[in-house]
Design a protein around this motif. Structure first.
Motif, PDB file in Angstrom:
ATOM      1  N   GLY A 132       0.627  -1.120  -0.032  1.00  0.00           N
ATOM      2  CA  GLY A 132      -0.069  -0.147  -0.135  1.00  0.00           C
ATOM      3  C   GLY A 132       0.761   1.179  -0.121  1.00  0.00           C
ATOM      4  N   PRO A 133       0.347   2.381  -0.276  1.00  0.00           N
ATOM      5  CA  PRO A 133       0.819   3.859  -0.114  1.00  0.00           C
ATOM      6  C   PRO A 133       1.794   3.996   0.986  1.00  0.00           C
ATOM      7  CG  PRO A 133      -1.159   3.876  -0.913  1.00  0.00           C
ATOM      8  CD  PRO A 133      -1.114   2.656  -0.438  1.00  0.00           C
ATOM      9  N   VAL A 134       3.084   4.366   1.019  1.00  0.00           N
ATOM     10  CA  VAL A 134       3.669   4.639   2.276  1.00  0.00           C
ATOM     11  C   VAL A 134       3.072   5.855   2.737  1.00  0.00           C
ATOM     12  CG1 VAL A 134       5.924   5.640   2.897  1.00  0.00           C
ATOM     13  CG2 VAL A 134       5.751   3.854   1.178  1.00  0.00           C
ATOM     14  N   GLY A 135       2.739   5.842   4.160  1.00  0.00           N
ATOM     15  CA  GLY A 135       2.306   6.950   4.887  1.00  0.00           C
ATOM     16  C   GLY A 135       0.903   7.313   4.528  1.00  0.00           C
ATOM     17  N   ASN A 136      -0.037   6.430   3.773  1.00  0.00           N
ATOM     18  CA  ASN A 136      -1.412   6.658   3.594  1.00  0.00           C
ATOM     19  C   ASN A 136      -2.345   7.215   4.670  1.00  0.00           C
ATOM     20  OD1 ASN A 136      -3.600   7.028   1.645  1.00  0.00           O
ATOM     21  ND2 ASN A 136      -4.209   4.972   2.134  1.00  0.00           N
ATOM     22  N   PRO A 137      -2.828   8.420   4.649  1.00  0.00           N
ATOM     23  CA  PRO A 137      -3.402   8.810   6.029  1.00  0.00           C
ATOM     24  C   PRO A 137      -4.885   7.815   6.323  1.00  0.00           C
ATOM     25  CG  PRO A 137      -3.733  10.304   4.146  1.00  0.00           C
ATOM     26  CD  PRO A 137      -2.847   9.412   3.602  1.00  0.00           C
ATOM     27  N   THR A 138      -5.083   7.762   7.380  1.00  0.00           N
ATOM     28  CA  THR A 138      -6.483   6.953   7.575  1.00  0.00           C
ATOM     29  C   THR A 138      -7.416   8.059   7.497  1.00  0.00           C
ATOM     30  OG1 THR A 138      -6.267   7.691   9.957  1.00  0.00           O
ATOM     31  CG2 THR A 138      -5.346   5.656   9.491  1.00  0.00           C
ATOM     32  N   GLY A 189      19.297 -13.240   4.082  1.00  0.00           N
ATOM     33  CA  GLY A 189      18.262 -12.310   4.535  1.00  0.00           C
ATOM     34  C   GLY A 189      17.545 -11.376   3.456  1.00  0.00           C
ATOM     35  N   LEU A 190      17.910 -11.439   2.302  1.00  0.00           N
ATOM     36  CA  LEU A 190      17.347 -10.278   1.379  1.00  0.00           C
ATOM     37  C   LEU A 190      15.762 -10.468   1.127  1.00  0.00           C
ATOM     38  CD1 LEU A 190      19.962 -10.288  -1.580  1.00  0.00           C
ATOM     39  CD2 LEU A 190      19.668  -8.617   0.222  1.00  0.00           C
ATOM     40  N   GLU A 191      15.334 -11.674   1.577  1.00  0.00           N
ATOM     41  CA  GLU A 191      13.897 -11.907   1.613  1.00  0.00           C
ATOM     42  C   GLU A 191      13.203 -10.855   2.351  1.00  0.00           C
ATOM     43  OE1 GLU A 191      15.169 -14.664   4.505  1.00  0.00           O
ATOM     44  OE2 GLU A 191      15.784 -14.067   2.467  1.00  0.00           O
ATOM     45  N   THR A 192      13.990 -10.446   3.488  1.00  0.00           N
ATOM     46  CA  THR A 192      13.224  -9.379   4.221  1.00  0.00           C
ATOM     47  C   THR A 192      13.503  -7.923   4.144  1.00  0.00           C
ATOM     48  OG1 THR A 192      14.958  -9.412   5.891  1.00  0.00           O
ATOM     49  CG2 THR A 192      13.287 -11.038   6.324  1.00  0.00           C
ATOM     50  N   LEU A 193      14.174  -7.731   2.953  1.00  0.00           N
ATOM     51  CA  LEU A 193      14.435  -6.258   2.832  1.00  0.00           C
ATOM     52  C   LEU A 193      13.467  -5.210   2.836  1.00  0.00           C
ATOM     53  CD1 LEU A 193      16.940  -4.286   1.453  1.00  0.00           C
ATOM     54  CD2 LEU A 193      15.965  -4.970  -0.788  1.00  0.00           C
ATOM     55  N   ASP A 194      13.719  -4.094   3.530  1.00  0.00           N
ATOM     56  CA  ASP A 194      12.712  -3.151   3.405  1.00  0.00           C
ATOM     57  C   ASP A 194      13.509  -1.799   3.448  1.00  0.00           C
ATOM     58  OD1 ASP A 194      10.277  -1.797   3.951  1.00  0.00           O
ATOM     59  OD2 ASP A 194      10.447  -1.825   6.207  1.00  0.00           O
ATOM     60  N   THR A 195      12.970  -0.707   2.865  1.00  0.00           N
ATOM     61  CA  THR A 195      13.319   0.596   2.423  1.00  0.00           C
ATOM     62  C   THR A 195      12.342   1.498   2.846  1.00  0.00           C
ATOM     63  OG1 THR A 195      12.833   0.509   0.008  1.00  0.00           O
ATOM     64  CG2 THR A 195      14.920  -0.078   0.724  1.00  0.00           C
ATOM     65  N   SER A 196      13.006   2.789   3.435  1.00  0.00           N
ATOM     66  CA  SER A 196      12.173   3.719   3.686  1.00  0.00           C
ATOM     67  C   SER A 196      12.795   5.124   3.821  1.00  0.00           C
ATOM     68  CB  SER A 196      11.576   3.708   5.078  1.00  0.00           C
ATOM     69  OG  SER A 196      12.415   3.238   5.972  1.00  0.00           O
ATOM     70  N   LEU A 197      12.075   6.236   3.467  1.00  0.00           N
ATOM     71  CA  LEU A 197      12.601   7.518   3.642  1.00  0.00           C
ATOM     72  C   LEU A 197      12.200   8.626   4.981  1.00  0.00           C
ATOM     73  CD1 LEU A 197      14.206   9.672   1.894  1.00  0.00           C
ATOM     74  CD2 LEU A 197      11.945  10.336   0.804  1.00  0.00           C
ATOM     75  N   HIS A 198      13.053   9.172   5.533  1.00  0.00           N
ATOM     76  CA  HIS A 198      12.731   9.675   6.670  1.00  0.00           C
ATOM     77  C   HIS A 198      13.477  11.161   6.674  1.00  0.00           C
ATOM     78  CE1 HIS A 198      11.887   6.121   8.951  1.00  0.00           C
ATOM     79  NE2 HIS A 198      12.639   5.232   7.954  1.00  0.00           N
ATOM     80  N   SER A 199      12.460  11.984   7.324  1.00  0.00           N
ATOM     81  CA  SER A 199      12.940  13.565   7.534  1.00  0.00           C
ATOM     82  C   SER A 199      13.773  13.641   8.545  1.00  0.00           C
ATOM     83  CB  SER A 199      11.713  14.312   7.964  1.00  0.00           C
ATOM     84  OG  SER A 199      11.981  15.414   8.298  1.00  0.00           O
ATOM     85  N   THR A 200      14.830  14.455   8.439  1.00  0.00           N
ATOM     86  CA  THR A 200      15.908  14.805   9.327  1.00  0.00           C
ATOM     87  C   THR A 200      15.851  16.143   9.813  1.00  0.00           C
ATOM     88  OG1 THR A 200      17.613  14.778   7.673  1.00  0.00           O
ATOM     89  CG2 THR A 200      17.459  12.700   8.903  1.00  0.00           C
ATOM     90  N   ASP A 215       7.541   6.680  -2.062  1.00  0.00           N
ATOM     91  CA  ASP A 215       7.483   5.533  -2.369  1.00  0.00           C
ATOM     92  C   ASP A 215       9.276   5.211  -2.586  1.00  0.00           C
ATOM     93  OD1 ASP A 215       7.694   2.651  -3.280  1.00  0.00           O
ATOM     94  OD2 ASP A 215       6.341   3.104  -5.069  1.00  0.00           O
ATOM     95  N   VAL A 216       9.925   4.464  -2.002  1.00  0.00           N
ATOM     96  CA  VAL A 216      11.417   4.263  -2.281  1.00  0.00           C
ATOM     97  C   VAL A 216      11.376   2.738  -2.264  1.00  0.00           C
ATOM     98  CG1 VAL A 216      12.333   6.297  -1.378  1.00  0.00           C
ATOM     99  CG2 VAL A 216      12.025   4.502   0.143  1.00  0.00           C
TER     100      VAL A 216
END
Length: 428
Positions: A28-34, A334-345, A365-366
């Motif tokens: 699903g969309p990253v950060g999709n609001p409820t 372990g590559l089957e658990t790969l996850d990526t995300s983008l974060h504000s600093t 979406d990254v």
């Protein structure tokens, strides 16, 4: 120690055809609001758009037109086809937010309604469309002030989860504010078996800025700061390609700064490289690459105090293009658990605490791409010598790239300041 799962058939540019894993597609969309977070705006917007749609259908029917055939409406009433297409998209948009983004401006709406008046449509139906438009405008003003602010909000609510318009605007704005920008920003990391160290990996990094230019006169500008890796052997870390000077992290073979000056210094255990005296604009554009190496920097098997492999790439300079490449040896799992995300600093550095990470995650979406076969090329459009640089890295390590997989996270107009996190669970 291996990454998470989308696949991509190798051709020579970032824009490859990916073989995305079904699990990633279903996230699903990253950060999709409820809906609860949207509050009364969702209810009022839905109601206002529904009223507008009914009034548009009634008006077009009275004039003997089918609004879902915008080219016919354009020919019959002498309207610009772009305008009739916008009206059609308001009617068929699956979501009221998407319908709002298609609304023509006041002048365009006046032209549209005058054409129907001229065609003999009843005045009360024309007025109904105008009234519905005013009501929708009042919803926008009440919640967000104006249409421009609403567009920023809608950009973060769209289903694609990419903030593309906002990122483009941010690139221009931050370039102007800070007086600097780059055509491309890249980080390349190679995780290779560490000789004589079971279940550990060496980490080689090349960081690059392509087409870095100033937009106004600036003093010396820090471009690269080395920092020790806590888990690495302090005696086995330093420049990837030792130069003529002690502690030289700049890769002069691939760097290009004909009208600028680069100087380096050490401070509190960190090596700092600065760009100075570069003229503004394209005349002063520079390509700068830096390389570092740390032996035994990462574990490849799970330990009680080390469950995940995490690689973080910071983005601090406005750039048109971004790529983070991680080459992982085939022996690492372990590559089957790969996850990526983008974060504000923006308010704080990238944090380890899960709650802070969750709050700082950006709705972009990254999803990663994986290239299993590196023999067919993996170039980057914005870095013409990229494959040559990677070949030098593998040669320096005495490694064969055919024994590796590539994980790539790429995007245009990356937000800054931000951090890209690539992580996976270490196997037992």
């Amino acid at each position: 120690m291996s990454p998470r799962k989308p696949r991509l058939s190798p051709d020579r540019s970032i824009g490859r055809r990916s073989r995305e894993a079904s699990r990633l597609a279903s996230r699903g969309p990253v950060g999709n609001p409820t809906e609860s977070e949207l509050g009364p705006f969702r209810v009022e917007c839905d109601q206002a758009v529904a009223t507008l749609r009914r009034s548009l259908v009634a008006l077009t029917a009275a004039a003997g037109c089918d609004p879902l055939r915008p080219q016919e409406v354009s020919r019959k009433l002498g309207l610009n086809k772009n305008l009739t297409w916008k009206i059609a998209r308001i009617l068929i948009a699956p979501d009221s937010f998407e319908a709002v983004s298609m609304m023509p401006g006041g002048e365009g709406l006046d032209i549209y309604l005058r054409a129907f008046t001229k065609a003999g449509a009843p005045a009360e139906l024309v007025d109904a469309v105008r009234t519905a438009t005013v009501a929708l405008g009042e919803v926008v003003v009440r919640h967000f002030g104006d249409r421009a602010q609403l567009e920023l909000v809608l950009d973060g609510l769209r289903a694609d989860g990419n903030l593309e318009n906002s990122r483009r605007l941010a690139f221009r704005g931050m370039s102007g504010v800070f007086g600097v920008q780059a055509h491309g920003r890249l980080t390349t990391q190679i995780l290779s078996p560490s000789a004589g160290r079971e279940h550990q990996a060496d980490l080689s990094i090349v960081a690059g800025l392509v087409g870095l230019q100033r937009l106004r006169p600036l003093g010396s500008m820090p471009i690269f700061r080395s920092k020790p890796i806590v888990d690495a052997d302090p005696s086995a870390s330093g420049p990837l390609f030792p130069g003529e000077r002690e502690g030289e992290y700049l890769i002069r073979e691939f760097s290009h700064f004909p009208n600028a000056r680069v100087h380096s210094s050490s401070e509190a255990g960190r090596h700092i490289v600065e760009l100075a005296d570069a003229p503004i604009g394209r005349v002063g554009a520079s390509d700068l690459y830096f390389g570092s190496f740390a032996r035994g920097a990462m574990n490849t098997r799970r330990k009680p105090d080390d469950l995940d492999c995490e690689l973080v790439t910071s983005i601090s300079i406005p750039a048109e293009n971004f790529a983070s490449d991680i080459f992982v040896h085939d022996s690492f799992g372990g590559l089957e658990t790969l996850d990526t995300s983008l974060h504000s600093t923006l308010s704080h550095p990238f944090a380890a605490a899960p709650s802070i990470r969750a709050a700082s995650r950006l709705p972009v979406d990254v999803s990663p791409q994986i290239v299993d076969d590196l023999t067919h090329g993996f170039g980057l459009r914005f870095a013409p010598r990229y494959e040559e640089i990677v070949a030098r890295m593998f040669a320096r390590l005495g490694q064969d790239p055919r024994d590796y997989r590539l994980i790539r996270v790429a995007m245009e107009f990356p937000p800054a300041p931000a951090a890209v996190l690539v992580r996976w669970e270490l196997p037992a």
